[in-house]
Structures are given as structure tokens and as C-alpha cells.
Design a protein around this motif. Structure first.
Motif, short mmCIF file in Angstrom:
data_model
loop_
_atom_site.label_atom_id
_atom_site.label_comp_id
_atom_site.label_asym_id
_atom_site.label_seq_id
_atom_site.Cartn_x
_atom_site.Cartn_y
_atom_site.Cartn_z
N PHE A 122 0.85 -1.20 0.00
CA PHE A 122 0.00 0.00 0.00
C PHE A 122 0.88 1.25 0.00
O PHE A 122 0.70 2.16 -0.81
CB PHE A 122 -0.90 0.00 1.24
CG PHE A 122 -1.81 1.20 1.37
CD1 PHE A 122 -3.15 1.13 1.03
CD2 PHE A 122 -1.31 2.41 1.85
CE1 PHE A 122 -3.98 2.24 1.15
CE2 PHE A 122 -2.14 3.53 1.98
CZ PHE A 122 -3.48 3.44 1.62
N LEU A 154 -9.34 7.64 -1.83
CA LEU A 154 -9.08 8.57 -0.73
C LEU A 154 -10.30 9.43 -0.42
O LEU A 154 -10.33 10.16 0.55
CB LEU A 154 -7.89 9.48 -1.06
CG LEU A 154 -6.52 8.82 -1.19
CD1 LEU A 154 -5.47 9.85 -1.46
CD2 LEU A 154 -6.17 8.07 0.08
N THR B 108 -3.02 14.21 3.99
CA THR B 108 -2.48 13.00 4.60
C THR B 108 -3.53 12.30 5.45
O THR B 108 -3.49 11.08 5.60
CB THR B 108 -1.25 13.32 5.45
OG1 THR B 108 -1.55 14.34 6.38
CG2 THR B 108 -0.09 13.75 4.57
N LEU B 110 -6.54 11.66 4.72
CA LEU B 110 -7.22 10.69 3.87
C LEU B 110 -6.33 9.48 3.59
O LEU B 110 -6.80 8.35 3.51
CB LEU B 110 -7.62 11.33 2.55
CG LEU B 110 -8.59 12.52 2.70
CD1 LEU B 110 -8.74 13.24 1.38
CD2 LEU B 110 -9.93 12.05 3.23
N LEU B 111 -5.05 9.76 3.49
CA LEU B 111 -4.10 8.68 3.26
C LEU B 111 -4.06 7.71 4.42
O LEU B 111 -4.20 6.50 4.26
CB LEU B 111 -2.71 9.30 3.06
CG LEU B 111 -1.51 8.37 2.97
CD1 LEU B 111 -1.56 7.56 1.70
CD2 LEU B 111 -0.22 9.17 3.06
N TRP B 112 -3.90 8.24 5.62
CA TRP B 112 -3.83 7.39 6.80
C TRP B 112 -5.15 6.68 7.05
O TRP B 112 -5.18 5.55 7.53
CB TRP B 112 -3.42 8.19 8.03
CG TRP B 112 -2.16 8.98 7.87
CD1 TRP B 112 -1.95 10.28 8.26
CD2 TRP B 112 -0.91 8.54 7.30
NE1 TRP B 112 -0.67 10.67 7.95
CE2 TRP B 112 -0.01 9.63 7.35
CE3 TRP B 112 -0.48 7.35 6.73
CZ2 TRP B 112 1.30 9.56 6.88
CZ3 TRP B 112 0.83 7.27 6.24
CH2 TRP B 112 1.69 8.35 6.32
N ALA B 114 -7.25 5.68 4.76
CA ALA B 114 -7.34 4.57 3.82
C ALA B 114 -6.45 3.40 4.27
O ALA B 114 -6.85 2.24 4.22
CB ALA B 114 -6.92 5.03 2.42
N LEU B 115 -5.26 3.72 4.74
CA LEU B 115 -4.36 2.67 5.21
C LEU B 115 -4.96 1.95 6.41
O LEU B 115 -4.94 0.72 6.49
CB LEU B 115 -3.00 3.26 5.58
CG LEU B 115 -1.99 2.31 6.23
CD1 LEU B 115 -1.72 1.11 5.32
CD2 LEU B 115 -0.69 3.04 6.55
#
Ligand code: FES
Ligand code: FES
Lengths: 156, 156
Positions: A122, A154, B108, B110-112, B114-115
Motif C-alpha cells: 500500500f 481517498l 495525509t 485521507l491517506l492514513w 485509507a491505510l
DNA sequence: TAATACTTGACAGAATTACTCAGCTATTAT
DNA sequence: ATAATAGCTGAGTAATTCTGTCAAGTATTA
């Protein structure tokens, strides 16, 4: 559980900031500090690590600052985090710098390994370019632009 | 980066041990301690948390020990870890117990997010049953048995 | 040569982790 | 009854990691 350190988080935000200002030349630590609310002293430490790793390069003296070493689509989030926080290693058993004696016959070992690989792919697949597009999208969202493929997740 | 605490790791291994001995009735802390190399005192703390969460129940007095509250296929790794280490929260911004002020306009984030969702679905999808099958497979590997579907990834 | 900006290493307080310990309560066999 | 088994509970502590700060540099340019 599974927290990222602030160092890693700030590092990604700093890299994003450098990427965003790419057309305006080098970005100074002071600018990053103001835009991302992180102290200059802490950023010095973080950016220095990233520079030594070759992800950014620095320009000294007046008008100086930091620039990306490559294009945003070539710099992955995974690469940034690995430099600042070491390799993905859910357990110490999976850290190449440590290791474990009872690996053979350990079921959970396989579990954590699979999770780690999942996370790593990822992070390695996501780049600064994706963040830039995500940001672009966020700003122009209401005007109904077409959405880049990877970024869509996202905004689900 | 992204380490799991020993508490979470030991918790999963303890649950696996209880699940494995399911046919022999309640498993004592002492047995788990010996088979998994974790101190009795530490396991008391861990198993107590899991019991209060309703994942296992205890039987006191001679012949007692711990038993699973449900069948192994109904107990996910995610459920175990959440009790011992709190919710998956890559950053403090994503922890429901904390939160963040600058969420809006933060890429970021949204990034975290999603992860985190990626990780959580992995952990919620993996159950004690999968670990048991993985273990079974590991023991009988050489005799060319058919492999359960989900476990195959654990042996790639 | 003065001002700008990155460079480097050391260090310290705060928070978290990884446990241990002492003493308790409940259950069962004799 | 009572002794043995086994879980229950809260407090405490040493070690480690995290999250920064600070001071004193070096390089570059106007
Ligand atoms: S204990 Fe190290 S691999 Fe399982
Ligand atoms: S800083 Fe909290 S969401 Fe980005």
C-alpha cells in the motif's frame, strides 16, 4: 494500535509541501514549518535524514531550501517512512535488524508477515503525486472535475 | 515502523493456544505460559482484559482455566487486538478518543484513513480458525494435503 | 562581510511499554 | 471443614522510545 510516529507523519507532510511548491524552486524549512505547524528545529532533523537518504537535496545560502530529488510520481510514501522509521516490522521477529529464534512452527509469524506485506505494498504504491492529486481534487471538488483513478479511494 | 506491542502479540498467541486445546476443555494460564514462553503474571493481565471483553470465559478452581466464548471462526484477530491495544489508529488524528482540528483540507488524513481501513479489514477478516488451519497445514505440509483457501496466502 | 539557510550532534523531559508483585476470591476434592 | 487449585485485581517500577530542543557550526550569495 499500530501508530505511526510524529516523525514519519511530519516527514510526509514536509515532502508534500516541497512537492507542492515545486514550481517556485527550493522550499525553506521556515516555510514548511509555518504551513505545516511543525517546529523548525524538529524539521531540521527530519529533512536531514531524508536528504542523507537521497530523497531530497538541499541548496544552501540565501534563496536556498530543499528540492525533490525526483519527480513526485517516483517518490513513494513507503520510501519516506522507511527512512524515518525503519522498515515495516509489525513484530520484532520480522525486523531484519533483530530476528527470532522460534520462527519455524510459529503460526502468528506468517500472519504478521502477510499483514506487513499488505501494508508495505500500500505504502509503496502511494506516491507524492497521488497526494498532490488528492489535494487538487479536494480544492476543486465542487466543480465536478474528473477524478484520477487511485485517488478516488481517498475520497470514498 | 508500525509495531504491534508485545501485549497484542502475546494475546493472539494465547488465544490461539486456547483454541488449539479446545477439545481438552479449559486451558490454564500455566499451560499457555509454558507453550508460548510468556510469564504467568503477564498472561493474567492479558487474559483478564480479554475475558472482560467477552472473548473468553473463565472457569475457576481445580480443573479450571479459560475457554473461548465462541467458535474459532467467529473470533477475529482484529477483535483481540482492539481489546488489548485500542482501535487501529495510524495517527492520533484518527483515534476516536482524540481527534484533530485541521482535518478539513488535510491530504495525509485521507491517506492514513485509507491505510487504517485496509489494515482493519485484513485483521477483521482473519480469525482463529484461519490460524488453526495454518498450523495444521504447517504440521502436515509434506504429505500434500489440500490447502484451505484463505490460508494459502500465509504460505506463499 | 553580513545575512541567509542548511548541518550536526548532544541532550532531556514525557510518555509508553513491558513487565512484576502481593494479596485476594471462587471452586472442588478429600 | 479445609487444603489445594486456579483465576482476579490493582499498584508499582524499570527500561525504552518518542518528541522534541539547543548550541554551535558550515556553505552560499548579495
Ligand atoms: S515468536 Fe518470533 S516468529 Fe513467532
Ligand atoms: S493533521 Fe490531523 S488530520 Fe491532518
Amino acid at each position: 494500535m499500530l501508530r505511526l510516529s510524529t516523525k514519519g507523519q511530519y516527514g510526509v507532510r514536509a515532502m508534500f509541501e516541497i512537492a507542492r511548491s515545486i514550481s517556485r524552486g527550493p522550499t525553506t524549512i521556515k516555510e514548511i514549518s509555518e504551513r505545516q505547524d511543525v517546529s523548525v528545529a524538529y524539521l531540521e532533523q527530519i529533512l536531514n535524514t531524508l536528504r542523507k537518504a537521497g530523497l531530497i537535496s538541499s541548496v544552501r545560502g540565501p534563496g536556498g531550501g530543499y528540492v525533490l530529488s525526483g519527480t513526485p510520481d517516483k517518490i513513494s510514501i513507503g520510501a519516506i517512512l522507511r527512512e524515518l522509521e525503519g522498515p515495516v516490522a509489525i513484530t520484532s521477529c520480522l525486523d531484519p535488524r533483530e530476528g527470532c529464534l522460534r520462527v519455524d512452527g510459529c503460526v502468528t509469524h506468517l500472519l504478521w508477515k502477510a499483514l506487513g506485506e499488505n501494508i508495505e505494498s500500500f505504502l509503496d504504491d502511494m506516491t507524492l503525486k497521488d497526494l498532490l492529486e488528492g489535494n487538487e481534487l479536494m480544492a476543486t471538488r465542487r466543480r465536478g472535475r474528473r477524478q484520477p483513478e487511485k485517488i478516488r479511494m481517498l475520497h470514498k
